[in-house]
Write a protein that holds these residues in place. Structure first.
Motif, PDB file in Angstrom:
ATOM      1  N   MET A 315       7.808  -7.584   7.790  1.00 48.73           N
ATOM      2  CA  MET A 315       7.677  -6.696   6.617  1.00 48.73           C
ATOM      3  C   MET A 315       6.486  -7.139   5.768  1.00 48.73           C
ATOM      4  O   MET A 315       5.698  -6.315   5.302  1.00 48.73           O
ATOM      5  N   LYS A 316       6.393  -8.460   5.581  1.00 51.24           N
ATOM      6  CA  LYS A 316       5.305  -9.005   4.764  1.00 51.24           C
ATOM      7  C   LYS A 316       3.941  -8.624   5.368  1.00 51.24           C
ATOM      8  O   LYS A 316       3.028  -8.188   4.665  1.00 51.24           O
ATOM      9  N   VAL A 317       3.846  -8.782   6.698  1.00 48.10           N
ATOM     10  CA  VAL A 317       2.583  -8.441   7.365  1.00 48.10           C
ATOM     11  C   VAL A 317       2.299  -6.951   7.186  1.00 48.10           C
ATOM     12  O   VAL A 317       1.183  -6.546   6.857  1.00 48.10           O
ATOM     13  N   ALA A 318       3.337  -6.118   7.348  1.00 50.03           N
ATOM     14  CA  ALA A 318       3.154  -4.667   7.232  1.00 50.03           C
ATOM     15  C   ALA A 318       2.637  -4.317   5.838  1.00 50.03           C
ATOM     16  O   ALA A 318       1.688  -3.545   5.680  1.00 50.03           O
ATOM     17  N   TYR A 319       3.240  -4.921   4.835  1.00 52.57           N
ATOM     18  CA  TYR A 319       2.841  -4.628   3.451  1.00 52.57           C
ATOM     19  C   TYR A 319       1.381  -5.028   3.225  1.00 52.57           C
ATOM     20  O   TYR A 319       0.596  -4.272   2.654  1.00 52.57           O
ATOM     21  N   ASN A 320       1.033  -6.226   3.681  1.00 52.49           N
ATOM     22  CA  ASN A 320      -0.323  -6.721   3.443  1.00 52.49           C
ATOM     23  C   ASN A 320      -1.381  -5.913   4.187  1.00 52.49           C
ATOM     24  O   ASN A 320      -2.463  -5.677   3.668  1.00 52.49           O
ATOM     25  N   ILE A 321      -1.024  -5.479   5.412  1.00 50.78           N
ATOM     26  CA  ILE A 321      -2.002  -4.669   6.165  1.00 50.78           C
ATOM     27  C   ILE A 321      -2.298  -3.385   5.399  1.00 50.78           C
ATOM     28  O   ILE A 321      -3.443  -2.968   5.246  1.00 50.78           O
ATOM     29  N   LEU A 322      -1.233  -2.767   4.898  1.00 52.93           N
ATOM     30  CA  LEU A 322      -1.415  -1.448   4.271  1.00 52.93           C
ATOM     31  C   LEU A 322      -1.976  -1.545   2.855  1.00 52.93           C
ATOM     32  O   LEU A 322      -2.691  -0.652   2.409  1.00 52.93           O
ATOM     33  N   HIS A 323      -1.635  -2.632   2.126  1.00 53.49           N
ATOM     34  CA  HIS A 323      -1.960  -2.629   0.689  1.00 53.49           C
ATOM     35  C   HIS A 323      -2.960  -3.678   0.252  1.00 53.49           C
ATOM     36  O   HIS A 323      -3.436  -3.615  -0.877  1.00 53.49           O
ATOM     37  N   LYS A 324      -3.264  -4.653   1.097  1.00 55.02           N
ATOM     38  CA  LYS A 324      -4.123  -5.737   0.602  1.00 55.02           C
ATOM     39  C   LYS A 324      -5.493  -5.750   1.287  1.00 55.02           C
ATOM     40  O   LYS A 324      -6.251  -6.675   1.110  1.00 55.02           O
ATOM     41  N   LEU A 325      -5.747  -4.758   2.147  1.00 57.06           N
ATOM     42  CA  LEU A 325      -7.069  -4.693   2.784  1.00 57.06           C
ATOM     43  C   LEU A 325      -7.810  -3.516   2.177  1.00 57.06           C
ATOM     44  O   LEU A 325      -7.273  -2.424   2.095  1.00 57.06           O
ATOM     45  N   GLY A 326      -9.033  -3.740   1.739  1.00 59.79           N
ATOM     46  CA  GLY A 326      -9.768  -2.665   1.078  1.00 59.79           C
ATOM     47  C   GLY A 326      -9.272  -2.523  -0.360  1.00 59.79           C
ATOM     48  O   GLY A 326      -8.711  -3.451  -0.940  1.00 59.79           O
ATOM     49  N   THR A 327      -9.441  -1.336  -0.942  1.00 59.36           N
ATOM     50  CA  THR A 327      -9.027  -1.111  -2.332  1.00 59.36           C
ATOM     51  C   THR A 327      -7.873  -0.126  -2.345  1.00 59.36           C
ATOM     52  O   THR A 327      -7.559   0.489  -1.330  1.00 59.36           O
ATOM     53  N   LYS A 328      -7.272   0.043  -3.530  1.00 55.97           N
ATOM     54  CA  LYS A 328      -6.145   0.984  -3.647  1.00 55.97           C
ATOM     55  C   LYS A 328      -6.591   2.383  -3.259  1.00 55.97           C
ATOM     56  O   LYS A 328      -5.891   3.098  -2.547  1.00 55.97           O
ATOM     57  N   GLN A 329      -7.805   2.741  -3.776  1.00 54.48           N
ATOM     58  CA  GLN A 329      -8.278   4.102  -3.482  1.00 54.48           C
ATOM     59  C   GLN A 329      -8.733   4.214  -2.020  1.00 54.48           C
ATOM     60  O   GLN A 329      -8.571   5.227  -1.380  1.00 54.48           O
ATOM     61  N   GLU A 330      -9.290   3.140  -1.494  1.00 49.96           N
ATOM     62  CA  GLU A 330      -9.914   3.179  -0.162  1.00 49.96           C
ATOM     63  C   GLU A 330      -9.317   2.064   0.704  1.00 49.96           C
ATOM     64  O   GLU A 330      -9.977   1.062   0.952  1.00 49.96           O
ATOM     65  N   PRO A 331      -8.058   2.219   1.153  1.00 48.99           N
ATOM     66  CA  PRO A 331      -7.503   1.150   1.989  1.00 48.99           C
ATOM     67  C   PRO A 331      -8.268   1.078   3.317  1.00 48.99           C
ATOM     68  O   PRO A 331      -8.746   2.093   3.806  1.00 48.99           O
TER      69      PRO A 331
END
Length: 1521
Positions: A315-331
């Motif tokens: 779950m942690k990996v999934a969250y980080n892939i989707l939300h911590k790479l790039g920016t909020k506007q431009e993941p």
């Protein structure tokens, strides 16, 4: 239906006693011989080994009559030199019990080698023996005579054989496929002539090269294949043989097969709706349950991943892939994007977390190997896959990230061919915690892509197979049902968890069933091959996933283990069950471990492919008295795709085991491997196809390939599809046997189709490995692949050689491998190469990277240490040897100027009689008179200017200076030399002014001069004897030279080469008398001798021709008219002034025409390559003459200096003609590169042309057509005087013009314009009849400046006078012609001469002496050499010649000696492809070994003599079988 023998009963072809357990004694020889190969022990079949040994035993003596290659000592890859006997001595050591010829008079090494002359004379005397006797079992001792006599007069000359052809030895009554023999029952002859040529161990006694070639010739005498059957031969194409189907070949006879349906996929109520749902369930219900245990390299548990941890971390990996790479506007990553997974093989836990993290985030994982270096084998292709999948992020573990190569700034470099990646480490400590309210979206399985598995194709390219979420889930369900998996079972996994069976069982299905996986890394297996068995015992595991390699390794290492108990295993999944050779590992493993609790029914082979996932798997049963199914199939039948139970010949069989039943929920059928997917018959081998949900769906991004593989609709024989649903090609070859059992006999990727028969690479590997003793190569480090040469596949085997094996041993082993493969598979091996240990490219798990190995082989960078090529055996589709047609008689052909409907090939230069010119010199008959006249009328006109190496004037001569100097020399000859008129005088001078003065001095004294090149001070031993020979042969009464050369002749080095007392009197012209002669000699008759012209031909013959005064004057006049020479002109000459046109231009033309000659000695260019061109530019010369060697020196030496030369003011724009003086076919590549290189310095592209002369006429053509208006307009397009001819037609003496760039085209450049007063006709050299335009024939010439005959010929007394006075056999039989000895043709062009005549172009193709007659066709060495030089970057020069009908190719290697053996296959390939010839011997030598004469022509005959006398010191000599 007699398809499967003893199915479901113990196979009758394997009697019980053969199954003895591998006790320590018999397995001891495998001990400590583990290798890191993935393709190996699967091949170890005792039955097969016995078959191979039996096949080899049939060759009564195993000793080879194959000549061993000769190798330079420095090239021997060897650990101990003592183990090695250099190739040039007999190795009669004790252990060989050297059986030297009984009373055969075998020359042993102490006696030295056979005396060459004696040998050849014997050979000639014996040459009456019949060459075609087809049943000769001639006794070994019949001597070299007979053996030479039989040299391959046809392709099929029967005699004792050698290894490659094992066709006739399979059995006495062998029913041969594809090659019916004349006599069916023929007792295989033993290795012939072994007594005469070798010690008992088959090592050649005398490595005198000729003896080896003799051996080779011998070996090649047996008819390799029957006489070829059917060809297409039209007017002159040689077409390759069309392979005719064998009338006796087996054909399928069964009914059409029915598609096989697997059991229903049962719906179990508690199966999860998707794999993520399963993970969520176990992670929350039983978080403490173990999911995965990883091991360290000591076999201790390193880490236990529980279902709870797997769930939270994913779950942690999934969250980080989707939300911590790039920016909020431009993941950077959105659901559906592809992400690379880069994890090492010892960290399955991190991989598992990342994989499930991707599934939860709905991104698509693409698991790949860790790139270790920037250019790993195949890693570039993986990069292309990532690029095409649009991957921008790579997930990896901490340890792996630290281990990646870094740049100095700490950046991870971009790997070759890879896209730019962001590396993202998935360890928990590096990740942000997901907020409380964030939760992954868990859906039911749908048609979105779940993951992409990579697959490496046969050609090395990497494809991505997409697997959807529903396919993933269904596959897990099908495996669960087939394997009977239950919750919390323990499974031991040795396989790669990133793909294939390891991923499906160890990562996916295990989670669906909450199983516990014990993962054994490859690194642990290398240290402790028993680790997996120990873990099965320790954890009482129910299931283990292994490959046959792991079973074999366990067998090798098991002997010390007491407490092994395998009774807990209910299923041992053999992942590579699709390899038919896995059966031997399974049997051997069962034999040994049955006593340790292993039950037979536990072994479950499965078949899988990246496209179809699991294709079939054997179900675990509880019924131990139901043995598994097997079939013993005829290997021979399989090559035709037919299933035949093997009965009569036990040797060549393939024993296969079933891989169980079709998967639950799937339908399977087999279709014909090529063409439309038509259902096979029941006794036919086809490609297995599967229709199921649980398969891949496409190759990512490749719709065309996807359609061919994933959307196949099998047809019945009537053409109707069997189902509306598409099937998927599995890439596996096999059949469905009785009871629905699936049998796999090989992979499509491993298929090699040779002459219409299908062979499987794995089968060939198995046969090679069964050849004992195995102490020369590493098991499992063998690659087999095919290369396409001459329109057919050819089999290549590459193996790694152990460092401690000697040359002889390895060679012996190689020869026996060839025999075995020919016996068992009835197919020839084209090339067998051994490379040093550990040098083949590896796949990540240690196997051999096949496509990379093939690539290295084809580009010549494999660096083998031993090579055996057998083109004579394999290549059976060469065109038929040409039969010479009888020529048509004269009556039927001559009609006016036509021969057989073609214009007679004849042409002439301008007529001398009709040319009105104010040629003052014409009124004199003799050159000596012209000089006297010039000295009176224009005494101070400069005739000659000699330049030194700095480009400054070293010396010059005016008319009067030359006249006075000549007078003094005449006095000296008469007074000091006491010479009479007509005496011969040898002039031994360096190129310069002295030579010219001495020549005219001789004319003034009435002597006959002979110009001789002086000996080379650095190389007296070889150059002085040539000088001596010319002086002797020309019967010179005295020798004139400079003081310096006088000293040289008296030096100690000279005395060592030539006895000083044997020279005629030597006159030194540096010290001349002061007086004038009483009168200057005037010849009585213009037909008396003016001078002798001596030259060594390319075939190494010294020929002197007689030039009369009349011919000399006519020659000078002809050149004056052609080149428009008159006193105000300047001409630059950079030629050797000793013979032919070079001498005439240097010494005679200026005196006759009055122009100034700027003389540049070619030897000065060695210190200053720009000398000639700078002189041409400085003196604003319009016409210049050079040789090919000068042109080559400029092209090579000044290639990089054009800019600096331009800066120095070098300007070639005034050059109107630059003529290359030659006696050979124009070297078009050289002239073109010269023109191109100096175009920037103003050289007009059409200025360069060539001349042509020969012994009978020193110049026939010279000078191009005047460029005139054509040049001023600068018309583009190629020079009109270059044509392209079909090389194949040329071999048949026909000329066929083709377009530029068409296959087999050969560019030929016109040899200059025919000189005034010269007539040419093309005649048939054999019948002497005139030839038509489109024929290649000998150039005959009629002209006033023909030489009047040979003075003497040294080296071949039989050259008759007909060279100078031949007449045509019909047509114009009156004219007397001289035969040039060169082949060529004439062609009318569209150009017109100044007087409006059509211009006839003469094309010289090559010397008759040099041409090689092979297979009834005429080949010119230069054409083969050109192909060879193009074959590899390290080949700088090449020369070819024939010896006893074998083609010998000598190449100079510019590179390390390690590359020498790379050249052998490439040279053989290119000559086969482009010339349809089989190379007999390849000799690799150092740079500068091929002798080249002063004109820059190769001395092939000298080279041949040097080779046969063993004087070349070659790096490597390969004898092709």
């Amino acid at each position: 239906m007699q398809v499967l023998l003893g199915l479901r009963g113990v196979d009758q072809a394997l009697p019980q006693e053969r199954r003895t357990p591998v006790t320590p004694s018999s397995s001891s020889r495998y001990h400590r011989r583990r290798s890191s190969g993935s393709r190996d022990e699967r091949y170890r079949s005792d039955v097969h080994t016995e078959a191979v040994q039996a096949a080899l035993a049939k060759h009564k003596e195993r000793k080879m009559a194959v000549p061993m290659p000769s190798k330079r000592r420095s090239l021997v890859v060897q650990t101990s030199m003592d183990a090695y006997t250099p190739p040039d001595t007999s190795s009669g050591s004790e252990d060989e019990g050297s059986v030297q010829g009984d009373s055969q008079g075998t020359p042993t090494s102490s006696q030295g080698s056979i005396n060459m002359e004696h040998w050849i004379s014997q050979a000639i005397h014996g040459s009456t023996t019949s060459t075609t006797s087809s049943s000769s079992t001639q006794s070994g001792g019949s001597g070299a005579a007979h053996r030479l006599a039989d040299v391959m007069a046809q392709t099929h000359i029967e005699n004792h054989s050698a290894p490659p052809d094992v066709t006739t030895y399979t059995s006495e009554h062998s029913i041969q496929v594809e090659r019916p023999q004349g006599s069916t029952a023929r007792v295989a002859p033993k290795y012939g002539n072994a007594e005469l040529m070798e010690t008992g161990d088959g090592v050649p006694v005398s490595s005198r090269v000729s003896a080896k070639i003799q051996q080779l010739v011998n070996t090649l005498k047996r008819p390799k294949r029957p006489p070829l059957r059917e060809f297409f031969v039209d007017d002159f194409e040689e077409l390759l043989e069309v392979q005719q189907p064998d009338p006796n070949q087996p054909k399928p006879e069964g009914a059409q097969m029915l598609a096989m349906r697997g059991e229903q996929l049962g719906v179990v109520t508690n199966w999860p709706p998707s794999l993520e749902a399963a993970l969520q369930r176990w992670g929350t219900i039983s978080p403490k349950a173990p999911c995965l245990t990883t091991m360290d390299t000591n076999g201790k548990p390193l880490y236990i991943l529980t279902y709870g941890k797997l769930w939270t971390r994913s779950m942690k990996v999934a969250y980080n892939i989707l939300h911590k790479l790039g920016t909020k506007q431009e993941p950077m990553v959105r659901p559906g994007d592809r992400v690379a997974l880069v994890f090492p093989n010892n960290d399955p836990a991190a991989f598992m977390v990342a994989f499930y993290g991707c599934l939860l985030a709905e991104v698509v994982p693409v698991p790949i190997e860790v790139p270790l270096t920037r250019k790993d084998a195949g890693s570039q292709q993986i990069g292309f896959l990532l690029g095409s999948c649009g991957v921008t992020v790579a997930l990896t573990s901490d340890a792996c990230h630290k281990g990646l190569p870094k740049s100095p700034t700490g950046e991870i470099p971009q790997f070759k061919g890879w896209p730019k990646l962001l590396w993202f480490v998935t360890e928990s400590k590096h990740l942000s915690k997901p907020p409380r309210d964030w939760f992954p979206h868990i859906k039911d399985a749908n048609n979105d892509t779940a993951y992409i598995e990579y697959k490496t194709c046969k050609d090395g390219s990497v494809l991505g197979v997409t697997v959807t979420r529903i396919a993933l889930l269904t596959h897990c369900q099908a495996l669960t049902q087939a394997c009977g998996y239950t919750e919390a079972e323990t499974i031991v996994n040795v396989l790669d968890f990133k793909k294939d069976v390891g991923l499906w069982h160890g990562i996916l299905t295990s989670v669906m069933n909450m199983m516990h996986v014990i993962s054994i890394p490859y690194s642990l297996m290398k240290v402790n091959p028993l680790s997996w068995i120990q873990k099965v015992c320790q954890y009482k595991a129910k299931v283990a996933c292994v490959k046959s390699r792991d079973m074999h390794w366990a067998l090798v290492a098991h002997r010390d283990q007491r407490d092994i108990n395998l009774s807990s295993l209910r299923m041992l999944i053999v992942a590579d069950g699709a390899n038919p050779w896995s059966i031997s590992s399974c049997d051997a493993f069962l034999n040994v471990f049955q006593s340790k609790g292993l039950r037979q029914e536990v072994i479950c082979p499965c078949a899988s492919s990246p496209e179809a996932l699991t294709v079939a798997i054997r179900r675990p049963t509880d019924d131990s008295n139901q043995p598994p199914g097997r079939g013993v199939l005829s290997m021979h039948g399989l090559t035709y795709g037919v299933i035949r139970v093997d009965s009569e010949e036990k040797l060549s069989v393939l024993t296969v085991q079933d891989v169980g039943l079709v998967m639950p929920g799937a339908i399977m059928c087999s279709v014909k491997p090529d063409g439309i997917p038509q259902l096979c018959k029941t006794d036919e081998i086809g490609e297995l196809c599967v229709c199921a949900i649980a398969t891949g769906t496409s190759y990512y991004g490749l719709s065309g390939m996807t359609k061919n593989t994933f959307e196949v609709f099998p047809m019945t024989s009537s053409g109707a599809p069997i189902s509306e649903y598409p099937f998927i090609r599995t890439g596996l070859l096999g059949f469905i046997g009785p009871g629905g059992l699936v049998f796999v006999i090989g992979k499509m990727d491993g298929l090699m189709v040779v002459s219409g028969r299908r062979h499987n690479a794995d089968d060939i590997v198995a046969t090679a490995l069964a050849v004992e003793p195995m102490k020369f190569v590493y098991r499992g480090r063998i690659a087999v692949f095919s290369v396409s040469v001459l329109h057919d596949e050819r089999i290549v085997i590459v193996a790694e050689q152990r460092p401690d094996s000697t040359e002889e041993d390895s060679f012996q082993w190689m020869s026996r491998v060839l025999q075995a493969i020919d016996s068992i598979h009835q197919v020839g091996v084209y090339c067998l190469a051994l490379v040093p240990a550990n040098t083949l490219p590896k796949t990540p798990l240690g196997g051999i990277h096949l496509s990379e190995t093939k690539q290295l082989f084809l580009e010549g960078s494999l660096h083998p240490c031993n090579v055996l090529m057998c083109p004579h055996t394999c290549v059976t589709n060469l065109p038929k040897p040409r039969q010479k047609q009888p020529e048509i008689g004269p009556a039927s052909v001559m009609v006016g100027n036509l021969v057989s409907g073609k214009r007679i090939a004849q042409a002439s230069g301008r007529d001398l009689g009709q040319i009105e010119d104010n040629d003052q010199a014409r009124k004199f008959l003799f050159l000596s008179e012209v000089l006297q006249w010039r000295a009176q009328t224009t005494p101070d006109h400069v005739l000659y200017t000699l330049l030194n190496c700095r480009g400054t004037i070293a010396n010059s001569l005016t008319c009067v200076q030359l006249h006075k100097r000549a007078e003094k020399i005449a006095v000296m000859l008469m007074e000091r030399g006491h010479l009479q008129d007509g005496d011969h005088v040898a002039l031994v001078y360096p190129p310069g002014i002295d030579l010219i003065a001495a020549f005219y001095g001789c004319l003034y004294a009435g002597c006959v001069p002979i110009t001789v090149r002086p000996p080379h001070p650095q190389n007296i031993a070889t150059t002085l004897p040539t000088v001596k020979m010319i002086v002797e042969v020309s019967r010179s009464a005295c020798l004139m030279t400079t003081q310096l050369i006088c000293k040289l002749l008296r030096s100690r080095e000279a005395a060592a080469a030539v006895d000083i007392r044997t020279w005629p009197p030597v006159l030194d012209t540096d010290d001349l008398p002061k007086k004038r002669p009483a009168q200057i000699y005037k010849p009585s008759n213009p037909d008396t001798l003016a001078y002798l012209d001596f030259s060594v031909s390319t075939t190494g013959m010294l020929a002197g021709v007689k030039m009369s005064h009349a011919a000399t004057s006519a020659f000078c006049r002809s050149i004056k008219l052609q080149c428009e020479l008159y006193p105000s002109r300047e001409v630059a000459i950079c030629l050797d002034p000793y013979c032919g046109l070079g001498f005439v231009l240097w010494c005679l033309c200026s005196v006759y025409s009055g122009h100034q000659s700027i003389l540049i000695p070619p030897s000065e260019l060695e210190t200053n390559p720009a000398l000639w061109l700078l002189a041409v530019s400085q003196y604003k010369v319009r016409d210049t003459f050079c040789s090919y060697s000068v042109m080559e020196l400029c092209t090579k030496g000044l290639g990089s200096q054009t800019e600096s030369l331009k800066a120095r003011g070098l300007d070639l724009s005034r050059v109107r003609t630059c003529v290359v003086v030659a006696e050979e076919r124009p070297r078009i590549a050289l002239t073109q590169s010269f023109s191109k290189l100096f175009k920037d310095l103003g050289l007009h592209p059409r200025a360069v042309s060539t001349s042509f002369g020969c012994r009978v006429n020193l110049a026939i053509c010279l000078q191009p057509h005047r460029l005139g208006k054509l040049a001023e307009q600068g018309t583009s397009g190629p020079d009109p005087t270059t044509v392209y001819v079909d090389m194949r037609a040329l071999r048949h003496d026909r000329v066929r013009l083709v377009e530029r760039g068409s296959p087999h085209s050969l560019p030929l450049m016109e040899s200059g314009k025919i000189l005034p007063g010269v007539r040419i006709i093309i005649a048939n050299p054999e019948t002497k009849g005139p030839l038509g335009d489109s024929h290649l024939g000998e150039i005959w010439v009629h002209s006033a400046h023909n030489a009047s005959g040979y003075f003497t010929i040294y080296g071949d007394e039989s050259l008759q006078s007909d060279h100078f006075n031949s007449r045509l056999s019909f047509g114009d039989t009156q004219t007397v012609w001289a035969r040039t000895g060169y082949l060529g043709f004439l062609r009318r062009t569209e150009l017109t001469d100044a007087n409006g005549e059509r211009h006839d172009a003469l094309y010289v193709v090559g010397a008759l002496d040099e041409a090689m007659e092979l297979r009834g066709m005429r080949y010119h060495p230069i054409d083969i050499e050109t192909s060879v030089i193009r074959a590899h970057k390290s080949i700088t020069e090449c020369a070819v010649f024939t010896w006893t009908n074998l083609l010998v190719v000598v190449v100079e290697l510019d590179g390390s000696e390690q590359e020498a053996l790379d050249l052998v296959p490439l040279v053989t390939n290119v000559v086969l492809e482009e010339h349809y010839l089989i190379v007999g011997v390849v000799v690799v030598v150092d740079i500068g070994v091929i002798p080249i004469n002063s004109r820059g022509e190769k001395q092939r005959m000298h080279l041949r003599d040097g080779f046969l006398a063993d004087q070349l010191d070659p790096i490597y000599v390969a004898y092709n079988m």
